[in-house]
Design a protein around this motif. Structure first.
Motif, PDB file in Angstrom:
ATOM      1  N   LEU A  35       0.830  -1.201   0.000  1.00 53.95           N
ATOM      2  CA  LEU A  35       0.000   0.000   0.000  1.00 53.95           C
ATOM      3  C   LEU A  35       0.866   1.254   0.000  1.00 53.95           C
ATOM      4  O   LEU A  35       1.954   1.271   0.587  1.00 53.95           O
ATOM      5  CB  LEU A  35      -0.915   0.026   1.228  1.00 53.95           C
ATOM      6  N   THR A  36       0.365   2.283  -0.636  1.00 55.49           N
ATOM      7  CA  THR A  36       1.016   3.594  -0.548  1.00 55.49           C
ATOM      8  C   THR A  36       0.442   4.331   0.654  1.00 55.49           C
ATOM      9  O   THR A  36      -0.592   3.947   1.214  1.00 55.49           O
ATOM     10  CB  THR A  36       0.764   4.432  -1.813  1.00 55.49           C
ATOM     11  N   GLN A  37       1.094   5.434   1.024  1.00 55.43           N
ATOM     12  CA  GLN A  37       0.611   6.201   2.161  1.00 55.43           C
ATOM     13  C   GLN A  37      -0.752   6.828   1.864  1.00 55.43           C
ATOM     14  O   GLN A  37      -1.591   6.964   2.748  1.00 55.43           O
ATOM     15  CB  GLN A  37       1.625   7.285   2.534  1.00 55.43           C
ATOM     16  N   VAL A  38      -0.993   7.178   0.609  1.00 57.08           N
ATOM     17  CA  VAL A  38      -2.297   7.715   0.207  1.00 57.08           C
ATOM     18  C   VAL A  38      -3.376   6.672   0.427  1.00 57.08           C
ATOM     19  O   VAL A  38      -4.450   6.964   0.982  1.00 57.08           O
ATOM     20  CB  VAL A  38      -2.270   8.162  -1.267  1.00 57.08           C
ATOM     21  N   GLU A  39      -3.113   5.443   0.026  1.00 57.10           N
ATOM     22  CA  GLU A  39      -4.098   4.363   0.192  1.00 57.10           C
ATOM     23  C   GLU A  39      -4.345   4.045   1.660  1.00 57.10           C
ATOM     24  O   GLU A  39      -5.483   3.782   2.068  1.00 57.10           O
ATOM     25  CB  GLU A  39      -3.624   3.118  -0.555  1.00 57.10           C
ATOM     26  N   VAL A  40      -3.288   4.086   2.466  1.00 59.08           N
ATOM     27  CA  VAL A  40      -3.428   3.834   3.900  1.00 59.08           C
ATOM     28  C   VAL A  40      -4.323   4.882   4.537  1.00 59.08           C
ATOM     29  O   VAL A  40      -5.237   4.569   5.319  1.00 59.08           O
ATOM     30  CB  VAL A  40      -2.042   3.821   4.586  1.00 59.08           C
ATOM     31  N   ALA A  41      -4.074   6.144   4.224  1.00 58.51           N
ATOM     32  CA  ALA A  41      -4.877   7.232   4.789  1.00 58.51           C
ATOM     33  C   ALA A  41      -6.338   7.107   4.370  1.00 58.51           C
ATOM     34  O   ALA A  41      -7.248   7.278   5.190  1.00 58.51           O
ATOM     35  CB  ALA A  41      -4.301   8.581   4.365  1.00 58.51           C
ATOM     36  N   GLU A  42      -6.586   6.783   3.088  1.00 64.16           N
ATOM     37  CA  GLU A  42      -7.964   6.647   2.592  1.00 64.16           C
ATOM     38  C   GLU A  42      -8.688   5.508   3.309  1.00 64.16           C
ATOM     39  O   GLU A  42      -9.835   5.669   3.742  1.00 64.16           O
ATOM     40  CB  GLU A  42      -7.951   6.402   1.090  1.00 64.16           C
ATOM     41  N   GLN A  43      -8.032   4.373   3.462  1.00 69.91           N
ATOM     42  CA  GLN A  43      -8.671   3.215   4.096  1.00 69.91           C
ATOM     43  C   GLN A  43      -8.905   3.443   5.583  1.00 69.91           C
ATOM     44  O   GLN A  43      -9.834   2.878   6.165  1.00 69.91           O
ATOM     45  CB  GLN A  43      -7.826   1.964   3.881  1.00 69.91           C
ATOM     46  N   ALA A  44      -8.072   4.277   6.183  1.00 70.54           N
ATOM     47  CA  ALA A  44      -8.226   4.570   7.608  1.00 70.54           C
ATOM     48  C   ALA A  44      -9.220   5.698   7.857  1.00 70.54           C
ATOM     49  O   ALA A  44      -9.573   5.960   9.010  1.00 70.54           O
ATOM     50  CB  ALA A  44      -6.874   4.927   8.219  1.00 70.54           C
TER      51      ALA A  44
END
Length: 350
Positions: A35-44
């Protein structure tokens, strides 16, 4: 055992190669980062800016926007953090300090643990890379369980002290603060190798910890050759300082010569550390104490004797009758930030 500031040797040998690091990454994180940091933030459900800020506060390196350096565990960590924020446990005022303290503490602990494993592997002729993988496979689960147990026990102890002392959750309360400083540390350290110095300091810290626990005190932190100790009562702090200086004065005891300063009064506790004038005064008294002596301030004198009298030495003798200590008035001390402190030398009765 207190973790040193930095490992004496690299934790993983330069020859370990990317294969070992990839395997270690997967075993410790539970999966390969995808995962990228963008994807992590979106999922969280958190903004990218907030996610990056928490990542940096924890002490981790900057990740490029498209770098796949994260896993589902990073998503869950952000969700847990957001839940604590929603519950009011982590506030805007406390977020930076709390998260930074967690990151710094666990970083030091991890450096020490991995370094210790690597040293053990080298001493036994095992390749350090194999030792690191063994950490992930066999040692890590046991270390995690032990760390969780120790943390829960310390939370219970801290909560018990807060309820007993404050009752209303206030972070400021009357406590005794003691600094204990090794005499001649600089000259002694020059004669020791790095490993010998670490061993010497760890022996000092372990012996000090035993004495502190025996008298119901707490070590707040180690600052090089100095230990910061807090006790709920003046009597406990006096017993700790007296015992440590006594041991340091015994030529048959390997415990190093020390000096101590103790002050008593209102102390503010935050993120496991202590602050306020009482802490400053204890530090200043330690800096001017002679080897093998304990200097106390007016607050400690009053707490030990029940009197704030400053008239004569006869008054000191009168108020200390029945105590296991003699309190000898010394000339008023002037130190940085405090002029003409009322000071006494605390001496155990023979």
């Amino acid at each position: 055992m207190i973790a040193p500031e930095s490992p004496a040797e690299p934790a993983i040998a330069p020859s370990a190669g990317p294969g070992v690091l990839d395997a270690l990454e997967e075993r410790l994180l539970g999966e390969r980062p995808a995962l990228t940091q963008v994807e992590v933030a979106e999922q969280a459900g958190m903004s990218l800016e907030a996610a990056r800020e928490l990542w940096h506060l924890l002490g981790f390196a900057h990740a490029e926007p498209e770098e796949r350096a994260f896993t589902d565990s990073d998503v869950q960590a952000l969700k847990n953090t957001q839940a604590l924020i929603n519950l009011g446990i982590i506030t805007q005022d406390s977020q930076d300090g709390l998260v930074r303290t967690l990151g710094r503490s666990f970083a030091r602990l991890a450096e020490w643990q991995v370094s210790l494993l690597a040293e053990t592997a080298l001493d036994t002729g095992i390749d350090p890379a194999d030792g690191i993988l063994a950490l992930a496979d066999e040692v890590m689960p046991k270390v995690e369980d032990l760390q969780s147990f120790i943390w829960r026990r310390h939370v219970l102890n801290a909560a018990s002290r807060m309820l007993a002392v404050a009752g209303n959750g206030d972070r400021a309360s009357n406590r005794a603060v003691c600094f204990v400083d090794i005499v001649g540390y600089t000259s002694r350290s020059r004669t020791l190798s790095d490993r010998e110095l670490v061993g010497w300091l760890e022996a000092f810290e372990t012996a000090a910890l035993d004495t502190v626990i025996e008298h119901n005190g707490r070590i707040i932190k180690n600052i090089g050759d100095e230990v910061l100790i807090v006790a709920d009562t003046a009597e406990e702090a006096a017993a700790i300082a007296s015992e440590l200086t006594r041991r340091g004065a015994d030529p048959d005891d390997e415990f190093p010569a020390v000096r101590a300063g103790v002050a008593y009064g209102e102390v503010v506790t935050r993120l496991g550390d202590v602050f306020g004038p009482v802490v400053n005064i204890a530090a200043r008294l330690t800096s001017v104490a002679r080897p093998g002596t304990v200097l106390i301030d007016r607050g400690m004198y009053a707490a030990l004797t029940g009197s704030d009298s400053e008239d004569t030495d006869d008054a000191d003798r009168e108020h200390t009758d029945g105590l296991p200590y003699r309190l000898r008035r010394v000339r008023r001390v002037s130190v940085k930030g405090y002029s003409r402190l009322h000071t006494w030398a605390l001496q155990p009765r023979d």
